[in-house]
Design an enzyme around this catalytic site. Structure first.
Site, short mmCIF file in Angstrom:
data_model
loop_
_atom_site.label_atom_id
_atom_site.label_comp_id
_atom_site.label_asym_id
_atom_site.label_seq_id
_atom_site.Cartn_x
_atom_site.Cartn_y
_atom_site.Cartn_z
N ASN A 190 0.79 -1.24 0.00
CA ASN A 190 0.00 0.00 0.00
C ASN A 190 0.82 1.28 0.00
O ASN A 190 0.30 2.35 -0.32
CB ASN A 190 -0.90 0.03 1.24
CG ASN A 190 -2.04 -0.99 1.16
OD1 ASN A 190 -2.78 -1.01 0.19
ND2 ASN A 190 -2.13 -1.84 2.16
N MET A 218 3.08 2.83 -1.64
CA MET A 218 3.38 3.69 -2.79
C MET A 218 2.11 4.17 -3.48
O MET A 218 2.17 4.78 -4.54
CB MET A 218 4.28 2.96 -3.79
CG MET A 218 5.71 2.80 -3.29
SD MET A 218 6.76 2.04 -4.54
CE MET A 218 8.36 2.14 -3.69
N LYS A 219 0.96 3.87 -2.88
CA LYS A 219 -0.29 4.35 -3.47
C LYS A 219 -0.43 5.85 -3.22
O LYS A 219 0.16 6.40 -2.28
CB LYS A 219 -1.47 3.55 -2.90
CG LYS A 219 -1.46 2.10 -3.40
CD LYS A 219 -2.49 1.23 -2.73
CE LYS A 219 -2.38 -0.20 -3.25
NZ LYS A 219 -3.19 -1.16 -2.46
N ASN A 252 -3.36 0.99 -12.90
CA ASN A 252 -3.95 -0.18 -12.25
C ASN A 252 -5.46 -0.19 -12.50
O ASN A 252 -6.14 0.82 -12.26
CB ASN A 252 -3.67 -0.07 -10.74
CG ASN A 252 -3.84 -1.38 -9.99
OD1 ASN A 252 -3.61 -2.46 -10.54
ND2 ASN A 252 -4.21 -1.28 -8.72
N GLU A 253 -5.97 -1.30 -13.03
CA GLU A 253 -7.42 -1.55 -13.11
C GLU A 253 -8.21 -0.49 -13.89
O GLU A 253 -9.24 -0.01 -13.41
CB GLU A 253 -7.99 -1.72 -11.70
CG GLU A 253 -7.32 -2.83 -10.91
CD GLU A 253 -7.88 -3.00 -9.50
OE1 GLU A 253 -8.75 -2.21 -9.10
OE2 GLU A 253 -7.43 -3.93 -8.80
N GLU A 261 -0.16 -10.46 -7.93
CA GLU A 261 -0.77 -10.36 -6.59
C GLU A 261 -1.43 -11.68 -6.19
O GLU A 261 -2.50 -11.68 -5.58
CB GLU A 261 -1.84 -9.25 -6.57
CG GLU A 261 -1.35 -7.91 -7.07
CD GLU A 261 -2.39 -6.79 -6.96
OE1 GLU A 261 -3.45 -6.99 -6.35
OE2 GLU A 261 -2.12 -5.70 -7.49
C1 XIL Z 1 -5.27 -3.84 -1.40
C2 XIL Z 1 -4.44 -4.01 -0.14
O1 XIL Z 1 -4.03 -5.34 -0.04
C3 XIL Z 1 -5.23 -3.60 1.06
O2 XIL Z 1 -4.42 -3.63 2.22
C4 XIL Z 1 -5.77 -2.19 0.86
O3 XIL Z 1 -6.54 -1.82 1.94
C5 XIL Z 1 -6.56 -2.09 -0.43
O4 XIL Z 1 -5.76 -2.53 -1.51
N1 XIL Z 1 -5.73 -4.94 -6.32
C6 XIL Z 1 -4.62 -4.16 -6.16
C7 XIL Z 1 -4.06 -3.96 -4.82
O5 XIL Z 1 -4.03 -3.72 -7.16
O6 XIL Z 1 -3.47 -2.70 -4.66
C8 XIL Z 1 -5.10 -4.18 -3.75
O7 XIL Z 1 -4.45 -4.10 -2.50
C9 XIL Z 1 -5.79 -5.51 -3.95
C10 XIL Z 1 -6.50 -5.53 -5.26
#
Ligand code: XIL
Length: 368
Positions: free
Chosen positions: A83, A85-86, A167-168, A279
């Site tokens: 988390n 680097m978000k 991302n996404e 992931e």
């Molecule tokens: C998740 C983390 O694991 C959590 O701790 C946080 O609260 C929310 O984000 N897709 C992604 C990740 O790209 O960044 C997400 O991580 C999970 C889904």
């Protein structure tokens, strides 16, 4: 004379006794090596993996949990900050960049010679509130967007192997998330659909060498979304937008279809990009039933699924396209499925005590 004989024979008897005692002690303390069971040094994932093997991590666990830290050091050779680097963490207020927490992970990884994968520059979640409330014209939005990407990529220039740049961006319907629901993306609405391409261009300007990834989930169970992702990256490649890799998050469960996983990997490989299983976790209780601990059958099915994914990655992704496999955190107790999705699950390869699960051995077998 008799006395002398008695004296000498007593000394001789004592000597004999002590030699035989020593022999007994020696045999007990230094048993002969048993050649039937040769000594096998303990094998760890990173020693056996034919490609980088990583975990996402967070600084609190790293500082407070020695078992977590030891497993991480011993087993993995790549890390992704889960988390830290978000955007909400790294730019909590306009133009105030705070790298403190992210740097704890980066410094640990550099010291331990682990590869670092950056995650994630542009995402519609984990946004700071100031961005969610930001009022400005399209120029102001573009400036905010570009400044964030270039400041962060510039700061870490030379330290990271790769970045999840976007991302996404694709919705589960295969669309572009252009709405106000929680499926929607503020970036798409404020910057237009082509923000994805510009994010990659800006990132490349800030670091010519770091590998740039598009990262998403659900490719293995949603063919429509998979095709939308493939079309997106093919379009970027056709236009010479700098993109190097594709992340398949692989948040799956023990029922996820093998055919779907293979197909997602095969189609992604065809883009020619590097492929990151970025992931992975494999839930064994997707229906969230009451479950104190997993049954042996669930653990076995989980082992088989980890084995299947790792083997598919090894066999279907050409060597030059293998960026590696990253598990989403370290032990079952640390998984976001518990803390964020609030589901009772055991999705990883180390249990709550950081002991190896059957799934760990599935991964090891998949490397062969
Ligand atoms: C998740 C983390 O694991 C959590 O701790 C946080 O609260 C929310 O984000 N897709 C992604 C990740 O790209 O960044 C997400 O991580 C999970 C889904």
């Amino acid at each position: 004379m008799n006395k002398l004989i008695i004296f000498l024979s007593t000394i001789f008897a004592i000597m004999l006794l002590s030699v035989s005692c020593k022999k007994n002690i020696d045999t007990v303390q230094n048993p002969k090596p048993d050649n039937s069971t040769p000594f096998v040094p303990e094998q760890t994932l990173k020693e056996k993996a034919p490609f980088p093997i990583g975990a996402s991590i967070d600084p609190t666990h790293l500082k407070t949990n020695l078992r977590y830290k030891n497993v991480l050091i011993k087993e993995f050779n790549s890390i992704t900050p889960e988390n830290m680097m978000k955007m909400n963490m790294i730019q909590p207020a306009p133009n105030r960049f705070d790298y403190t927490k992210a740097d704890e992970l980066v410094n640990f990884a550099i010291q331990d010679k682990k590869r670092i994968h950056g995650h994630a520059l542009i995402w519609h979640e984990s946004l700071p509130t100031w961005v969610q409330n930001f009022q400005g014209d399209s120029l102001a939005w573009e400036n905010l967007f570009k400044t964030h990407i270039q400041t962060v990529v510039g700061y870490y220039k030379g330290k990271l192997a790769g970045w999840d740049v976007v991302n996404e961006a694709i919705g589960n319907d295969g669309g572009t998330r252009n709405d106000n629901t929680n499926q929607g993306s503020i970036w798409r609405r404020k910057l237009g659909a082509d923000y994805v391409a510009r994010a990659f261009l800006y990132a490349r300007q800030a670091d010519p060498d770091v590998l740039l990834f598009y990262n998403d989930y659900g490719q293995e169970s949603n063919p429509k979304k998979l095709q939308a992702i493939i079309s997106l990256v093919q379009d970027l490649k056709r236009r010479n937008i700098p993109i190097d890799g594709l992340g398949l998050q692989m948040h799956i469960d023990i029922n996820t279809s093998e055919a779907g996983i293979n197909y997602a990997i095969q189609e992604s490989v065809k883009t020619g990009l590097k492929i990151h299983i970025s992931e992975i976790d494999i839930a064994l209780n997707p229906s969230n039933s009451t479950l104190e601990k997993p049954t042996a059958e669930m653990l076995e099915r989980q082992r088989q699924k980890y084995l299947m994914v790792v083997r598919a990655y090894k066999n279907l992704v050409p060597k030059a396209q293998q960026y590696g496999i990253t598990q989403w955190n370290v032990g079952d107790a640390d998984s976001w499925i518990r803390s964020y999705l609030k589901r009772n699950d055991f999705p990883l390869i180390f249990d709550v005590n950081y002991d190896r699960k059957p799934s760990y051995y599935g991964v090891l077998e998949g490397f062969k």
